[in-house]
Motif scaffolding. Structure first.
Motif, short mmCIF file in Angstrom:
data_model
loop_
_atom_site.label_atom_id
_atom_site.label_comp_id
_atom_site.label_asym_id
_atom_site.label_seq_id
_atom_site.Cartn_x
_atom_site.Cartn_y
_atom_site.Cartn_z
N GLN A 190 0.85 -1.18 0.00
CA GLN A 190 0.00 0.00 0.00
C GLN A 190 0.89 1.24 0.00
O GLN A 190 2.07 1.16 0.34
N TYR A 191 0.33 2.37 -0.38
CA TYR A 191 1.07 3.62 -0.45
C TYR A 191 0.34 4.71 0.32
O TYR A 191 -0.37 5.52 -0.26
N PRO A 192 0.53 4.76 1.65
CA PRO A 192 -0.01 5.88 2.42
C PRO A 192 0.79 7.14 2.06
O PRO A 192 2.02 7.14 2.12
N VAL A 193 0.08 8.19 1.67
CA VAL A 193 0.71 9.39 1.12
C VAL A 193 0.20 10.62 1.85
O VAL A 193 -0.98 10.70 2.20
N TRP A 194 1.09 11.57 2.08
CA TRP A 194 0.73 12.88 2.62
C TRP A 194 1.07 13.92 1.58
O TRP A 194 2.17 13.92 1.01
N GLU A 195 0.12 14.82 1.35
CA GLU A 195 0.36 15.98 0.52
C GLU A 195 0.32 17.17 1.47
O GLU A 195 -0.74 17.61 1.90
N ASN A 196 1.49 17.67 1.84
CA ASN A 196 1.61 18.77 2.79
C ASN A 196 1.66 20.09 2.04
O ASN A 196 2.52 20.29 1.17
N ILE A 197 0.76 20.99 2.39
CA ILE A 197 0.74 22.31 1.77
C ILE A 197 1.53 23.24 2.68
O ILE A 197 1.17 23.46 3.83
N THR A 198 2.62 23.76 2.14
CA THR A 198 3.57 24.54 2.93
C THR A 198 3.71 25.94 2.33
O THR A 198 3.82 26.09 1.11
N LEU A 199 3.72 26.93 3.19
CA LEU A 199 3.88 28.31 2.76
C LEU A 199 5.36 28.61 2.56
O LEU A 199 6.19 28.34 3.44
N ILE A 200 5.69 29.15 1.40
CA ILE A 200 7.08 29.45 1.04
C ILE A 200 7.18 30.93 0.69
O ILE A 200 6.39 31.45 -0.10
N GLU A 201 8.18 31.61 1.26
CA GLU A 201 8.45 32.99 0.89
C GLU A 201 9.68 33.00 -0.01
O GLU A 201 10.74 32.47 0.36
N ALA A 202 9.52 33.57 -1.21
CA ALA A 202 10.63 33.60 -2.17
C ALA A 202 10.41 34.72 -3.17
O ALA A 202 9.29 35.20 -3.36
N ASP A 203 11.49 35.11 -3.84
CA ASP A 203 11.42 36.17 -4.83
C ASP A 203 11.00 35.67 -6.21
O ASP A 203 10.47 36.43 -7.02
N THR A 204 11.25 34.37 -6.50
CA THR A 204 10.94 33.82 -7.82
C THR A 204 10.32 32.42 -7.67
O THR A 204 10.47 31.78 -6.63
N ASP A 205 9.68 31.96 -8.74
CA ASP A 205 9.14 30.60 -8.76
C ASP A 205 10.25 29.57 -8.53
O ASP A 205 10.08 28.61 -7.79
#
Length: 118
Positions: A20-35
Motif C-alpha cells: 500500500q502507499y499511504p501518502v501525505w500531501e503537505n501544503i507549505t507556505l514558502i516565501e521567495a522572490d521567484t518561482d
C-alpha cells in the motif's frame, strides 16, 4: 512573494513489501522572490523528512520524499502578514494510493484514483 507548495511524501516500508502507499500531501507556505527559488526551498523542506523512522500499522517504515505536485502563488494582504511564516505547513491531505505508478502519476498531477483518509 508567497507560494503554496504541495509537498508529497509517502510511507516506505522497511520490509520491502510495499503493498500500500499511504501518502501525505503537505501544503507549505514558502516565501521567495521567484518561482525557481520557491521550488528549490519546497524541495529542501520535502527532503528534510527523508529517512525519519517510525512504525506504521505495526510495521517499521520511513518517510520518503517524492516531489512537488504544485506550486501556486499566494496573495496575502500586507496587513495580514502576521500569520504568514516561511516554511510553515498550513494544511495537509492524507490519502492512500494503490501502487508506485499511481504515486508517480499523482506527483505529476495526472489523473489517478485516490482514497482520502483525512
Amino acid at each position: 512573494m508567497y507560494y503554496a507548495a504541495n509537498i508529497v511524501i509517502y510511507v516506505k516500508f522497511d520490509d520491502g513489501n510495499q503493498d500500500q502507499y499511504p501518502v501525505w500531501e503537505n501544503i507549505t507556505l514558502i516565501e521567495a522572490d521567484t518561482d525557481g527559488e520557491a521550488f528549490d526551498k519546497a524541495e529542501a523542506i520535502g527532503k528534510e523528512s527523508d529517512g525519519d523512522d517510525f512504525i506504521w500499522e505495526n510495521r517499521p517504515a520511513v518517510w520518503q520524499y517524492v516531489g512537488i505536485r504544485k506550486l501556486l502563488e499566494v496573495h496575502i494582504d500586507d496587513s495580514k502578514k502576521g500569520f504568514a511564516r516561511d516554511g510553515i505547513e498550513i494544511t495537509y491531505s492524507q490519502i492512500l494510493l494503490k501502487d508506485k505508478r499511481d504515486l508517480d502519476r499523482f506527483v505529476e498531477d495526472d489523473e489517478v484514483s485516490v482514497i482520502y483518509e483525512k
